[in-house]
Scaffold this motif. Structure first.
Motif, short mmCIF file in Angstrom:
data_model
loop_
_atom_site.label_atom_id
_atom_site.label_comp_id
_atom_site.label_asym_id
_atom_site.label_seq_id
_atom_site.Cartn_x
_atom_site.Cartn_y
_atom_site.Cartn_z
N GLU B 65 0.84 -1.21 0.00
CA GLU B 65 0.00 0.00 0.00
C GLU B 65 0.87 1.26 0.00
O GLU B 65 0.54 2.26 -0.64
N VAL B 66 1.98 1.20 0.74
CA VAL B 66 2.90 2.35 0.76
C VAL B 66 3.57 2.51 -0.61
O VAL B 66 3.81 3.63 -1.07
N MET B 67 3.84 1.39 -1.28
CA MET B 67 4.38 1.48 -2.64
C MET B 67 3.39 2.18 -3.56
O MET B 67 3.77 3.02 -4.39
N GLU B 68 2.13 1.84 -3.40
CA GLU B 68 1.10 2.49 -4.22
C GLU B 68 1.10 3.99 -3.95
O GLU B 68 1.06 4.79 -4.89
N TYR B 69 1.17 4.35 -2.66
CA TYR B 69 1.19 5.78 -2.31
C TYR B 69 2.40 6.47 -2.93
O TYR B 69 2.29 7.55 -3.51
N ALA B 70 3.56 5.82 -2.83
CA ALA B 70 4.78 6.42 -3.38
C ALA B 70 4.68 6.56 -4.90
O ALA B 70 5.14 7.54 -5.47
N SER B 71 4.05 5.58 -5.52
CA SER B 71 3.93 5.63 -6.99
C SER B 71 3.01 6.77 -7.41
O SER B 71 3.13 7.28 -8.52
N GLN B 72 2.09 7.13 -6.55
CA GLN B 72 1.11 8.16 -6.92
C GLN B 72 1.53 9.56 -6.49
O GLN B 72 0.88 10.54 -6.84
N THR B 73 2.58 9.65 -5.68
CA THR B 73 2.97 10.96 -5.15
C THR B 73 4.45 11.28 -5.35
O THR B 73 4.82 12.45 -5.34
N GLY B 74 5.28 10.27 -5.45
CA GLY B 74 6.72 10.50 -5.47
C GLY B 74 7.31 10.66 -4.09
O GLY B 74 8.51 10.82 -3.92
N ASP B 75 6.45 10.61 -3.07
CA ASP B 75 6.92 10.71 -1.68
C ASP B 75 7.36 9.32 -1.22
O ASP B 75 6.53 8.46 -0.95
N VAL B 76 8.66 9.12 -1.16
CA VAL B 76 9.19 7.79 -0.86
C VAL B 76 9.73 7.69 0.56
O VAL B 76 10.38 6.70 0.91
N SER B 77 9.50 8.70 1.38
CA SER B 77 10.11 8.71 2.71
C SER B 77 9.66 7.51 3.54
O SER B 77 10.48 6.86 4.20
N GLU B 78 8.39 7.19 3.51
CA GLU B 78 7.90 6.06 4.30
C GLU B 78 8.37 4.74 3.69
O GLU B 78 8.71 3.81 4.41
#
Lengths: 234, 179
Positions: B65-78
């Motif tokens: 789920e965090v990968m999905e978030y990163a893919s949609q925002t570019g925010d990879v901190s988490e």
């Protein structure tokens, strides 16, 4: 230990853009290395961070199968598998596919009754429904399984203790494909159960058919049965 | 800790106030509308912090789920926080997301999910457990850079092998595709 891992994992990964080479194409390295055996565990001991000393005994992996717990979507439910064979290396059996399809459930349908809401004793009451073919994917042993379910027959439960099975879903009036005559006045709850013939294939393999249909019971539809009374008039 | 946080918050407020009085007008930074303004970082389920098979499996699901978030925002901190630094597979994803958004690209909603998970649970804390599952993505569009053409991708599914280690919380140690 990681150096002993020899074969690169190849995986078509159409979700991540702009890796060179493009991971959207098949046959592209996208991740860490596999251990070449096609199964785990991938040894990674010791950790780059401070960890406990290596356990003296050789670690024996404990195999589990996990999936989201129905009432608690944020917690997986894991069951111990009977052996440590990686189940994804063997194809799902028809019984396992059957159990998963039953767990997921196939679409149920409602009975359409004419006359609507109330009918008469000894009158042809027309029954019909509609069922569309279902195409979906379920996961069995971690492997996606394509499912095609088509309505093979319909079992009509009239609510008066009788039932009939037809291969057609019936049509509304004036067609009389599926009819029933009630013999007594009162209230009944009708339903129709769809008996789906289920075909499946695993990872693009050949299609197979489950030996027996899977039944999806329909919801109840209330119907009042009246008795026609003759009225004399001039 | 609360007092430190309070000081920081007050300090930040004062700093912004002072800047507001003395700051000279500046050109507004050029920004573009985020590709997925509704994307939010998924909260870590409590179960994903447990050193149990269920905890490991729940962590894998959360990580995706965090990968999905990163893919949609570019925010990879988490995603970085949940990955070991030497996790090559993790870093490939991270680099892809960072690079894509740095170049003005984006990935519009593709739902990432995993199916059932075959888990080989290592009962020794600090040692790797292995999860094998299918990674599924819904259809979506990707633009790898501002100059690139937007591509639409169909829903896909592929097998992956994941390594994860519990060390005061789960972290991903390996991600590999499977032939």
């Amino acid at each position: 230990m990681i150096a002993t891992i020899v074969s690169l994992a190849i995986f078509s990964l159409p979700m991540s853009p702009t890796v060179d080479p493009d991971p959207h194409e098949s046959g592209v390295v996208v991740g860490d290395v596999d251990n070449g055996k096609g199964n785990g565990p991938i040894p990674k001991q010791p950790l780059p961070v401070a960890g406990p000393p290596a356990p003296e005994e050789e670690w024996v992996p404990e195999p589990f199968y996990c999936r989201p717990q129905a009432p608690f979507p944020n917690t997986d439910d894991c069951i111990m598998k009977p052996d440590d064979e990686p189940e994804s290396l063997r194809p799902a059996t028809p019984d396992e596919v059957r159990e998963e399809v039953k767990r997921v459930g196939l679409a149920s349908v409602r009975v359409q009754v004419q006359p609507v809401g109330a009918t008469l004793v000894n009158l042809d009451t027309i029954l019909s429904t509609s069922a569309v073919p279902i195409e979906t994917t379920v996961t069995v042993l971690g492997t996606p399984v394509e499912i095609k379910a088509t309505a093979a027959s319909f079992t009509w439960h009239h609510g008066d203790g009788t039932s009939q099975t037809t291969t057609k879903p019936g049509r509304p009036y004036p067609a009389k494909d599926v009819v029933h005559q009630y013999r007594k006045p009162g209230h009944v709850n009708l339903r129709v159960d769809v008996n789906y013939q289920v075909d499946f294939r695993i990872e693009g393999g050949s299609w197979q058919q489950l030996a027996d249909p899977i039944t999806a019971p329909g919801p109840a539809t209330s119907l009042r049965i009246r008795e026609a009374r003759p009225v004399l008039s001039r | 800790m609360k007092s430190i946080l309070g000081v920081l918050l007050v300090g930040a407020f004062l700093l912004s106030s002072c800047q507001g009085e003395a700051a000279e007008p500046k050109a507004a930074p050029q920004t573009t509308a985020p590709a997925n303004p509704d994307a939010t970082l998924p909260p870590m389920p409590a179960a994903a912090n447990e050193f149990t098979p269920s905890g490991a499996s729940t962590f894998v699901r959360h990580y995706v789920e965090v990968m999905e978030y990163a893919s949609q925002t570019g925010d990879v901190s988490e995603l970085k926080r949940l990955s070991f630094e030497d996790c090559e597979g993790c870093n490939r994803y991270i680099d892809v997301f960072v690079d894509m958004y740095a170049k003005g690209g984006y990935s519009k909603p593709r739902d990432w999910s995993v199916g059932g998970i075959n888990l080989l649970f290592n009962k020794h804390e600090g040692y790797e457990s292995t999860a094998r599952t299918s990674l599924k993505l819904s259809t979506g569009t990707i633009k790898s850079s501002s100059e690139a053409t937007e591509h639409t991708y169909p829903k896909t599914s592929g097998k992956v092998i994941l390594g994860l280690v519990f060390d005061d919380g789960w972290r991903m140690s390996q991600i590999a595709g499977k032939e």
